[in-house]
Write an enzyme that holds these catalytic residues in place. Structure first.
Site, PDB file in Angstrom:
ATOM      1  N   GLU A 101     -17.436  79.783 -98.185  1.00  0.00           N
ATOM      2  CA  GLU A 101     -18.071  79.912 -96.865  1.00  0.00           C
ATOM      3  C   GLU A 101     -18.461  81.350 -96.531  1.00  0.00           C
ATOM      4  O   GLU A 101     -18.707  81.704 -95.391  1.00  0.00           O
ATOM      5  CB  GLU A 101     -17.160  79.325 -95.768  1.00  0.00           C
ATOM      6  CG  GLU A 101     -17.544  77.924 -95.327  1.00  0.00           C
ATOM      7  CD  GLU A 101     -17.205  76.817 -96.334  1.00  0.00           C
ATOM      8  OE1 GLU A 101     -16.616  77.116 -97.400  1.00  0.00           O
ATOM      9  OE2 GLU A 101     -17.567  75.666 -96.084  1.00  0.00           O
ATOM     10  N   GLN A 143     -19.949  68.922 -80.909  1.00  0.00           N
ATOM     11  CA  GLN A 143     -19.962  69.284 -79.495  1.00  0.00           C
ATOM     12  C   GLN A 143     -18.592  69.654 -78.928  1.00  0.00           C
ATOM     13  O   GLN A 143     -18.510  70.542 -78.083  1.00  0.00           O
ATOM     14  CB  GLN A 143     -20.590  68.145 -78.674  1.00  0.00           C
ATOM     15  CG  GLN A 143     -22.089  68.129 -78.774  1.00  0.00           C
ATOM     16  CD  GLN A 143     -22.705  66.946 -78.062  1.00  0.00           C
ATOM     17  OE1 GLN A 143     -23.260  66.063 -78.683  1.00  0.00           O
ATOM     18  NE2 GLN A 143     -22.596  66.925 -76.752  1.00  0.00           N
TER      19      GLN A 143
HETATM   20  P1  NAP Z   1     -31.565  68.693 -69.354  1.00  0.00           P
HETATM   21  O1  NAP Z   1     -30.888  69.224 -70.533  1.00  0.00           O
HETATM   22  O2  NAP Z   1     -31.076  69.021 -68.004  1.00  0.00           O
HETATM   23  O3  NAP Z   1     -33.088  69.144 -69.489  1.00  0.00           O
HETATM   24  C1  NAP Z   1     -34.027  68.816 -68.553  1.00  0.00           C
HETATM   25  C2  NAP Z   1     -35.328  69.574 -68.860  1.00  0.00           C
HETATM   26  O4  NAP Z   1     -36.244  69.225 -67.865  1.00  0.00           O
HETATM   27  C3  NAP Z   1     -35.166  71.048 -68.870  1.00  0.00           C
HETATM   28  O5  NAP Z   1     -35.880  71.549 -69.977  1.00  0.00           O
HETATM   29  C4  NAP Z   1     -35.788  71.506 -67.566  1.00  0.00           C
HETATM   30  O6  NAP Z   1     -36.409  72.720 -67.892  1.00  0.00           O
HETATM   31  C5  NAP Z   1     -36.760  70.386 -67.218  1.00  0.00           C
HETATM   32  N1  NAP Z   1     -36.835  70.087 -65.803  1.00  0.00           N
HETATM   33  C6  NAP Z   1     -35.832  70.019 -64.911  1.00  0.00           C
HETATM   34  N2  NAP Z   1     -36.307  69.684 -63.695  1.00  0.00           N
HETATM   35  C7  NAP Z   1     -37.636  69.516 -63.824  1.00  0.00           C
HETATM   36  C8  NAP Z   1     -38.676  69.167 -62.930  1.00  0.00           C
HETATM   37  N3  NAP Z   1     -38.441  68.915 -61.642  1.00  0.00           N
HETATM   38  N4  NAP Z   1     -39.928  69.116 -63.410  1.00  0.00           N
HETATM   39  C9  NAP Z   1     -40.182  69.383 -64.709  1.00  0.00           C
HETATM   40  N5  NAP Z   1     -39.240  69.716 -65.603  1.00  0.00           N
HETATM   41  C10 NAP Z   1     -37.980  69.781 -65.166  1.00  0.00           C
HETATM   42  O7  NAP Z   1     -31.629  67.126 -69.391  1.00  0.00           O
HETATM   43  P2  NAP Z   1     -31.982  66.121 -70.554  1.00  0.00           P
HETATM   44  O8  NAP Z   1     -32.840  66.709 -71.587  1.00  0.00           O
HETATM   45  O9  NAP Z   1     -32.462  64.930 -69.827  1.00  0.00           O
HETATM   46  O10 NAP Z   1     -30.610  65.824 -71.202  1.00  0.00           O
HETATM   47  C11 NAP Z   1     -29.592  65.203 -70.431  1.00  0.00           C
HETATM   48  C12 NAP Z   1     -28.259  65.557 -70.989  1.00  0.00           C
HETATM   49  O11 NAP Z   1     -28.048  64.930 -72.229  1.00  0.00           O
HETATM   50  C13 NAP Z   1     -28.143  67.043 -71.205  1.00  0.00           C
HETATM   51  O12 NAP Z   1     -26.939  67.519 -70.689  1.00  0.00           O
HETATM   52  C14 NAP Z   1     -28.171  67.196 -72.658  1.00  0.00           C
HETATM   53  O13 NAP Z   1     -27.353  68.262 -73.093  1.00  0.00           O
HETATM   54  C15 NAP Z   1     -27.636  65.870 -73.148  1.00  0.00           C
HETATM   55  N6  NAP Z   1     -28.208  65.638 -74.452  1.00  0.00           N
HETATM   56  C16 NAP Z   1     -27.657  66.304 -75.462  1.00  0.00           C
HETATM   57  C17 NAP Z   1     -28.188  66.170 -76.677  1.00  0.00           C
HETATM   58  C18 NAP Z   1     -27.583  66.893 -77.827  1.00  0.00           C
HETATM   59  O14 NAP Z   1     -28.163  66.965 -78.860  1.00  0.00           O
HETATM   60  N7  NAP Z   1     -26.411  67.437 -77.696  1.00  0.00           N
HETATM   61  C19 NAP Z   1     -29.290  65.381 -76.891  1.00  0.00           C
HETATM   62  C20 NAP Z   1     -29.844  64.698 -75.835  1.00  0.00           C
HETATM   63  C21 NAP Z   1     -29.286  64.857 -74.595  1.00  0.00           C
HETATM   64  P3  NAP Z   1     -37.203  73.628 -66.849  1.00  0.00           P
HETATM   65  O15 NAP Z   1     -36.457  73.517 -65.573  1.00  0.00           O
HETATM   66  O16 NAP Z   1     -37.181  74.988 -67.473  1.00  0.00           O
HETATM   67  O17 NAP Z   1     -38.557  73.058 -66.838  1.00  0.00           O
HETATM   68 FE1  SF4 Z   2     -16.497  67.097 -83.730  1.00  0.00          FE
HETATM   69 FE2  SF4 Z   2     -15.719  64.770 -82.697  1.00  0.00          FE
HETATM   70 FE3  SF4 Z   2     -18.333  65.406 -82.783  1.00  0.00          FE
HETATM   71 FE4  SF4 Z   2     -16.944  64.774 -84.998  1.00  0.00          FE
HETATM   72  S1  SF4 Z   2     -17.407  63.425 -83.279  1.00  0.00           S
HETATM   73  S2  SF4 Z   2     -18.345  66.476 -84.760  1.00  0.00           S
HETATM   74  S3  SF4 Z   2     -14.977  65.704 -84.549  1.00  0.00           S
HETATM   75  S4  SF4 Z   2     -16.754  66.443 -81.609  1.00  0.00           S
END
Ligand code: NAP
Ligand code: SF4
Length: 675
Positions: A165, A340
């Site tokens: 690593e 995460q």
């Molecule tokens: P989000 O992360 O809060 O993103 C919302 C996006 O919309 C932002 O880019 C924001 O950017 C924009 N936005 C907010 N208000 C707006 C408005 N009134 N008009 C236009 N644009 C606006 O929400 P999300 O993408 O819906 O995701 C929801 C949750 O699921 C999040 O917490 C995310 O972390 C989670 N999620 C995680 C993953 C992952 O891979 N870990 C994948 C999918 C979802 P601006 O305000 O800059 O425009």
């Molecule tokens: Fe880490 Fe749990 Fe996500 Fe696996 S499922 S990557 S152990 S947080």
């Protein structure tokens, strides 16, 4: 007859026998740093009760300069020995075996004292390392060896010497980081000298009846990394020096190729370990993205390795092996490789846990005990928040009924699983389905829960999730505008040019979905290797293809927009955000930030820039997808409030901002533990 004869076969090491071929790989959970040794001991003891063959602790530093961080756990004093003895005794009492990983971070050590073969700063640390002189090298060797001696005194069954690593020992091996001209640098014989010397002297220190695992970088994935011939030569010398087992390391931490993220195919690097099989006579372990007994069995039965290393899956389910032994593999909570709650926590200075299993590393705090009084519990919403509440409540002896208006359980997980690279979410939904059946939970699908239907339950849980936020853009009601739900539920098929409004997790996911067509590279290893530029070390040093990443042409031209002027994806996971960004860049997705949305018409999306709404620009697009975040769906909660029915609100229905499955599952589990 078991379905996993290779995985469950014992491994005879001569002086001791491992009960099966599953190793819990080393993880930096942050537990050792809490100094709560009862908590550390319970974490490992729970996995020992789960029947894993051998465990390896998180990396323990041999001295200050080699520790990953100031304050990181070390094994340098008698007090350390006494503390670690609490862990080893508890593990042994529960029938397990445990080895301590000795981790010298070299130039990856996050502190001004860091040392390395040469003063070459790492791209992932701000601290330039000091070049070691002969005495300095001798000190590092004797500190590592003394640490191994203390590990033995603390009752460990062995040590793992971390040689991969991109850490200290690995840094000596390659000219990328070793520019020395003395006996520790130059020829490969010289560059190998340090790891071999460390293993040889460790064996001298600990005697014969003690496991020494050497973690060997089999594919560095960095420029000027090792060749296959060098890997074989090193492995053979490490065997001669006295190692008991060779474990596989994949990729340096600074590599720009994902090695464990969810978009990496399962067992993607087993072929790397397989090439070493037959070249040494000690057992060889393979690693990375092995997360089910089926994958483990396939890897072992096809001769890729003698043993498999699973790290994160042991957070997701401490009883992985026991459930496989009991022919209950469908009940194993799957690691979806999201990072995460584990690695993102580690890199954020927080204690690791698991998105799927919030009890991981919180064994002594989040206790799920039988309820004093069995209650009838109604849960509205079969997404991750509702499902995790249901499982924990049922485990405690409550009678649980779930209502959901959809025709399947899983909520937003069912959208995530449509995204190329997120196929693991299928397994997560399958696991919930299996566990809901196992726990005898009643599920009413296609059912709109009403206030009347919820009367009479002892507890009512509202897990109704979220609704898409309305971004109020003039023209958004036209036919060329769709919500992310329409796209991911395949109710809309966007044209060739697409503008995506909102660059949060869902905007990234939707963009990924739009630029792919056909089979996901995550399900096709050769395609994935070509996409990221991974090659055979027998042909190219370090396993880097000279052509670099060769992705397929994007299926659509996508522009991903946000109003913020910051870097796209800045708020994505610490350890995965760069992968999502790189994946979209490879597909020519255009990132546009700092916009105002002016209007939508048949030509596409009209935007301007800055507070003064300057530089009016048309983003020409056939379709526009709204991914503008989400708001809580509280309609039922409000109706219950009006009717005076007590209830708990969890998940997105509670707080939609920054919602993800991690928070939803954690909140649901913790609530259910108290009902
Ligand atoms: P989000 O992360 O809060 O993103 C919302 C996006 O919309 C932002 O880019 C924001 O950017 C924009 N936005 C907010 N208000 C707006 C408005 N009134 N008009 C236009 N644009 C606006 O929400 P999300 O993408 O819906 O995701 C929801 C949750 O699921 C999040 O917490 C995310 O972390 C989670 N999620 C995680 C993953 C992952 O891979 N870990 C994948 C999918 C979802 P601006 O305000 O800059 O425009
Ligand atoms: Fe880490 Fe749990 Fe996500 Fe696996 S499922 S990557 S152990 S947080």
């Amino acid at each position: 007859m078991t379905a996993y004869p290779h995985m469950l076969a014992p491994l005879d090491l001569g002086f001791t026998t491992l009960k099966n071929r599953v190793l819990m790989g080393s993880m930096h959970t942050g537990l050792e740093e809490t100094k709560d040794w009862n908590r550390v001991a319970e974490f490992y003891a729970e996995r020992a009760r789960g029947e894993v063959g051998l465990m390896v602790t998180g990396g323990i530093g041999p001295n200050l300069e080699g520790s990953v961080l100031p304050g990181a756990a070390m094994m340098t004093t008698d007090e350390d020995v006494a503390n670690h003895a609490i862990v080893t005794e508890r593990v042994h009492a529960n029938g397990g075996k445990i080895a301590m990983q000795i981790l010298h971070a070299g130039r990856y050590a996050y502190g001004p004292m860091c040392v390395a073969p040469s003063p070459v700063k790492s791209p992932i640390s701000p601290f330039p390392p000091a070049e070691l002189d002969e005495d300095g090298i001798e000190k590092q060797i004797s500190d590592i060896v003394a640490t191994a001696g203390r590990a033995k005194a603390a009752g460990y069954d062995g040590v793992e010497i971390m040689g991969s690593e991109g850490y200290f020992l690995n840094q000596f091996l390659v000219t990328h980081t070793n520019k020395r001209t003395d006996r520790w640098g130059g020829s490969y014989e010289n560059r190998m000298r340090l790891p071999i010397e460390v293993v040889r002297r460790t064996r001298e220190e600990v005697g014969t009846d003690f496991i020494i695992i050497y973690r060997l970088s089999m594919i560095d994935l960095v420029p000027n990394g090792s060749t296959f011939e060098e890997v074989v030569q090193l492995a053979q010398e490490i065997e001669k020096a006295g190692a008991t087992i060779i474990n596989t390391g994949i990729g340096w931490h600074e590599a720009r190729i994902p090695t464990i993220a969810t978009s990496v195919p399962r067992a993607a690097f087993a072929w790397v370990t397989k090439k070493l099989m037959g070249k040494v006579s000690i057992p060889v372990i393979t690693s990375n993205r092995i997360n089910t007994p089926e994958v483990a069995e396939e890897v072992l039965s096809t001769g890729c390795a003698d043993m498999v290393s699973l790290a994160r899956p042991m957070l997701a389910d401490a009883h992985f092996v026991r459930k496989a032994m009991d022919e209950k593999a469908a009940h194993i909570a799957p690691c979806i490789a999201c990072n995460q709650a584990c690695l993102d926590h580690t890199f954020g200075g927080k204690i690791s846990s698991c998105l799927v299993n919030p009890r991981a590393c919180y064994e002594t705090e989040l206790v799920v005990a039988p309820a004093d009084t069995a209650k009838s519990i109604a849960i509205v919403g079969a997404g991750p928040a509702g499902l995790s509440t249901a499982l924990t409540a049922a485990e405690r002896g409550h009678t649980v009924t779930i209502f959901d208006r959809a025709d399947e359980i899983g909520g937003q997980l069912n959208m995530a699983k449509q995204v190329p690279g997120k196929e693991e979410f299928w397994g997560l939904v399958d696991w919930y389905r299996a566990m809901v059946a196992e726990m005898g939970i009643t599920v009413h699908l296609n059912t709109e829960a009403t206030v009347d239907a919820l009367k009479g339950f002892d507890e009512v849980i509202i897990a109704t999730g979220v609704l898409p936020r309305d971004p109020e853009i003039p023209g958004q009601d036209a036919d060329n505008v769709h919500s992310y739900i329409d796209v991911l539920r395949k109710r809309a098929t966007p044209g060739k040019r697409v503008a995506v409004i909102g660059a949060g997790g869902i905007g990234f996911d939707v963009s990924e979905y739009l630029v792919h067509e056909g089979q996901s590279p995550t399900e096709n290893l050769p395609a994935w290797m070509e996409e990221w530029g991974v090659a055979d070390t027998a042909e190219h040093r370090g396993g880097l293809s000279p052509e670099g990443p060769q992705p397929d042409a994007p299926a659509r031209a996508v522009t991903l927009l946000q109003r913020k002027a910051e870097k796209h994806g800045k708020r994505l996971g610490k350890t995965t955000g760069w992968i999502h960004r790189a994946a979209l860049k490879m597909k020519d997705v255009e990132f546009v930030g700092g916009v105002n949305y002016e209007r939508i018409d048949a030509e596409g999306l009209h935007v301007s820039f800055g507070d003064a709404r300057e530089n009016p620009t048309l983003i020409a697009a056939d379709d526009i997808i709204l991914c503008a975040g989400q708001v809580p769906d509280r309609s039922l909660a409000d109706a219950l409030e009006a009717a005076g029915i007590a209830h708990h609100i969890i998940g997105g229905a509670d707080v939609a901002a920054e919602l993800d499955a991690k928070r939803a599952i954690d909140q649901g589990t913790r609530l259910a533990a108290t009902l």
